[in-house]
Design a protein around this motif. Structure first.
Motif, short mmCIF file in Angstrom:
data_model
loop_
_atom_site.label_atom_id
_atom_site.label_comp_id
_atom_site.label_asym_id
_atom_site.label_seq_id
_atom_site.Cartn_x
_atom_site.Cartn_y
_atom_site.Cartn_z
N ALA A 129 43.87 33.26 43.25
CA ALA A 129 42.39 32.93 43.86
C ALA A 129 43.54 33.61 44.84
O ALA A 129 44.80 32.79 45.33
N GLN A 130 42.74 34.08 45.82
CA GLN A 130 43.59 34.94 46.83
C GLN A 130 43.43 34.52 48.07
O GLN A 130 42.48 34.31 48.39
N TYR A 150 39.68 40.45 40.40
CA TYR A 150 38.20 40.06 40.14
C TYR A 150 37.82 39.89 41.64
O TYR A 150 37.90 39.20 42.81
N ARG A 151 36.68 40.82 42.70
CA ARG A 151 36.68 41.00 43.58
C ARG A 151 36.02 40.05 44.42
O ARG A 151 34.31 39.61 43.33
N ASP A 162 38.76 36.30 45.86
CA ASP A 162 39.22 37.31 45.21
C ASP A 162 39.74 36.61 44.18
O ASP A 162 41.05 35.89 44.62
N VAL A 163 40.27 37.11 42.62
CA VAL A 163 41.20 36.46 42.01
C VAL A 163 42.20 37.22 40.73
O VAL A 163 41.83 38.50 40.79
N ALA A 164 43.18 37.26 41.46
CA ALA A 164 44.27 38.60 40.26
C ALA A 164 44.76 37.99 39.19
O ALA A 164 44.63 36.50 39.65
N TRP A 165 44.81 38.29 37.91
CA TRP A 165 44.99 38.26 37.40
C TRP A 165 46.68 38.63 36.73
O TRP A 165 46.23 39.84 37.06
N PHE A 166 46.96 37.68 35.47
CA PHE A 166 48.71 37.76 35.66
C PHE A 166 48.22 38.49 33.85
O PHE A 166 47.97 36.81 33.44
N GLU A 167 49.64 38.10 33.57
CA GLU A 167 49.43 38.69 31.99
C GLU A 167 50.83 38.89 31.40
O GLU A 167 51.74 39.22 32.24
#
Length: 170
Positions: A129-130, A150-151, A162-167
């Motif tokens: 979460a941002q 995901y805005r 927002d949620v930033a996704w990392f891989e």
């Protein structure tokens, strides 16, 4: 700096009260989790049991060896329930507020990725979460790369988050 007075081990049912207390702090005080109501330990028991001592879905806890206090935990959980996602996991770290900034999140992730190295896991994902600069730095330190945002996906505390996704390749 690696904390020398901290032991990392598999989570067990005796830890459930402390783990629930740590998680509930984030439920009540932050948008780091999108749960909105605190849990009882009994409500969290299925979650704990979904992380056995072996396999790709793990729960590791950090314990202060001097005080025996649980300082935080890291998990690898099912990324999605469909079978084709079985070699992907979602990872997370939660620390007690007093344990932040001591290198415990790093220690937990070192141990978690160490045990995952022996499992049939291809990718790890983390949703953050941002804003959350500390979590972004932690994930970058472990080789995660941003893959998207995901805005306004979550509504908590009267606003969208927002949620930033990392891989990370494993």
């Amino acid at each position: 700096m690696r904390p020398t007075d901290v032991q990392v081990r598999a989570g067990e049912e005796a830890d459930l009260g402390a783990l629930t207390k740590i998680y509930n702090h984030y439920v009540r005080e932050t948008a780091i989790t999108f749960d909105t109501e605190p849990f009882t330990p009994e409500q969290r028991l299925p979650w704990l049991r979904s992380h056995p001592e072996d396999g790709p879905h793990r729960l590791l806890v950090a314990r202060d060896e001097r005080s025996d206090e649980i300082l935080g935990y890291a998990t690898s959980s099912a990324f999605r329930p469909k079978p084709a996602y079985a070699t992907s996991v979602e990872v997370s770290v939660y620390l007690s507020p007093a344990a932040r900034g001591r290198g415990i999140g790093t220690l937990l992730y070192e141990e978690l990725f160490g045990v995952l190295a022996g499992e049939d896991v291809h990718r790890a994902y983390a949703g953050v979460a941002q804003p959350n600069e500390a979590s972004g730095r932690l994930h970058a330190r472990f080789g995660f790369r941003p893959v998207g945002v995901y805005r306004e996906v979550g509504w908590k505390f009267g606003r969208y988050w927002d949620v930033a996704w990392f891989e990370k390749e494993l």
